[in-house]
Design a protein around this motif. Sequence first.
Motif, mmCIF file in Angstrom:
data_model
loop_
_atom_site.group_PDB
_atom_site.id
_atom_site.type_symbol
_atom_site.label_atom_id
_atom_site.label_comp_id
_atom_site.label_asym_id
_atom_site.label_seq_id
_atom_site.Cartn_x
_atom_site.Cartn_y
_atom_site.Cartn_z
ATOM 1 N N LEU A 139 -4.805 -10.036 8.628
ATOM 2 C CA LEU A 139 -4.554 -9.451 7.283
ATOM 3 C C LEU A 139 -3.820 -8.290 8.224
ATOM 4 O O LEU A 139 -3.190 -7.666 9.031
ATOM 5 N N ILE A 140 -2.882 -8.061 6.534
ATOM 6 C CA ILE A 140 -1.408 -6.589 7.580
ATOM 7 C C ILE A 140 -0.948 -6.387 6.145
ATOM 8 O O ILE A 140 -0.570 -6.666 5.306
ATOM 9 N N PHE A 141 -1.127 -4.799 6.495
ATOM 10 C CA PHE A 141 -0.628 -3.880 5.957
ATOM 11 C C PHE A 141 0.744 -3.948 5.382
ATOM 12 O O PHE A 141 1.460 -3.477 5.978
ATOM 13 N N LEU A 142 1.465 -3.631 4.522
ATOM 14 C CA LEU A 142 2.724 -3.235 4.313
ATOM 15 C C LEU A 142 2.560 -2.239 3.422
ATOM 16 O O LEU A 142 2.399 -2.312 2.159
ATOM 17 N N SER A 143 3.163 -1.112 3.787
ATOM 18 C CA SER A 143 2.979 0.210 2.822
ATOM 19 C C SER A 143 3.867 1.542 3.235
ATOM 20 O O SER A 143 4.734 0.827 4.070
ATOM 21 N N ALA A 144 4.002 2.094 1.827
ATOM 22 C CA ALA A 144 5.042 2.774 1.708
ATOM 23 C C ALA A 144 4.313 4.225 2.806
ATOM 24 O O ALA A 144 5.503 5.343 2.797
ATOM 25 N N LEU A 145 3.111 4.099 2.987
ATOM 26 C CA LEU A 145 2.380 5.567 3.422
ATOM 27 C C LEU A 145 2.879 5.610 5.048
ATOM 28 O O LEU A 145 2.829 4.209 5.369
ATOM 29 N N SER A 146 3.625 6.047 5.598
ATOM 30 C CA SER A 146 4.367 6.361 6.910
ATOM 31 C C SER A 146 3.670 6.640 8.365
ATOM 32 O O SER A 146 4.202 6.791 9.144
ATOM 33 N N SER A 147 2.668 7.361 7.547
ATOM 34 C CA SER A 147 2.275 8.589 8.501
ATOM 35 C C SER A 147 0.816 7.786 9.648
ATOM 36 O O SER A 147 0.842 6.931 8.816
ATOM 37 N N VAL A 148 1.557 8.805 10.868
ATOM 38 C CA VAL A 148 0.269 7.356 11.834
ATOM 39 C C VAL A 148 -0.399 7.719 11.412
ATOM 40 O O VAL A 148 -1.839 6.966 11.771
ATOM 41 N N ASP A 149 -1.481 8.553 10.868
ATOM 42 C CA ASP A 149 -3.103 8.601 10.362
ATOM 43 C C ASP A 149 -3.371 7.365 9.571
ATOM 44 O O ASP A 149 -4.676 7.133 9.666
ATOM 45 N N ASP A 150 -2.335 7.163 8.596
ATOM 46 C CA ASP A 150 -2.327 5.724 7.520
ATOM 47 C C ASP A 150 -2.751 4.743 8.733
ATOM 48 O O ASP A 150 -3.257 4.091 8.336
#
Length: 246
Positions: free
Chosen positions: A92-103
């Motif tokens: 599974l690959i997440f593709l997201s606009a959430l760019s923080s290291v924590d995310d």
Amino acid sequence: MTSASKPSTAETERAPGNYRILLLEDDEQLAELIVRFLSERHCAVTYAANGRDFMKAVHHKDYDLIIADVVLPDASGFKLLEQFRSQLSCPLIFLSALSSVDDQVTGLQLGANDYLVKPVDPHLLWAKIEAHLRTTNSKTPSTASIKFGPLSVDLVSRQALVRDQPLPLTTNEFDLLQIFAEQPARLLSREYLFRRVIGREFDGLDRVIDMRVSRLRKKLDAIADGVAIQSIRGRGYSLNTVHGAP
């Protein structure tokens, strides 16, 4: 985008060597671009625009890889992965606009194989897909069968044996046995089995799971010193070895 060109209609028949990919993305325009790009590379793409569609999709078929957004209109990609990771055997690959290291760390710690930040070049996405599938395919021989005590379930030939004695199973019975064999000695609730087998939420009344478990249990019970499906009243079912089987 017209209804005739929606990503959900872009699923194609899988030819040998092609990939079956599930795309979870609520941005329809972006989804259309990804579907077109992957379809040009002969992938069979199933599109889910929200968490509900995703749950239906993962229950109805198997995939080689999943691409998932994190922020969805009715769910969190993180929560969905947390809920379904044990049921998914594909990368599974997440593709997201959430760019923080924590995310990104959260996604990977939950079991994602990769985390890409939008916008991403489609060629990089494709390279990631191929890299993860190369790794997965190299492990295929070791995961082509499941063994639990005297039970052997061959996922390629879709045959089950107990002490080398074939179990005459229907398609539905084999699918149910595979679910049990993937999680041996673990209590599986009726609600969980209903979602996996039927593909929708349990309404509390439908007895189809009980009937299928009963038929499968009888076939297992007919073989002495083997394995059995045991029930815990009001809680669910569990596949266990019995009669001192090794």
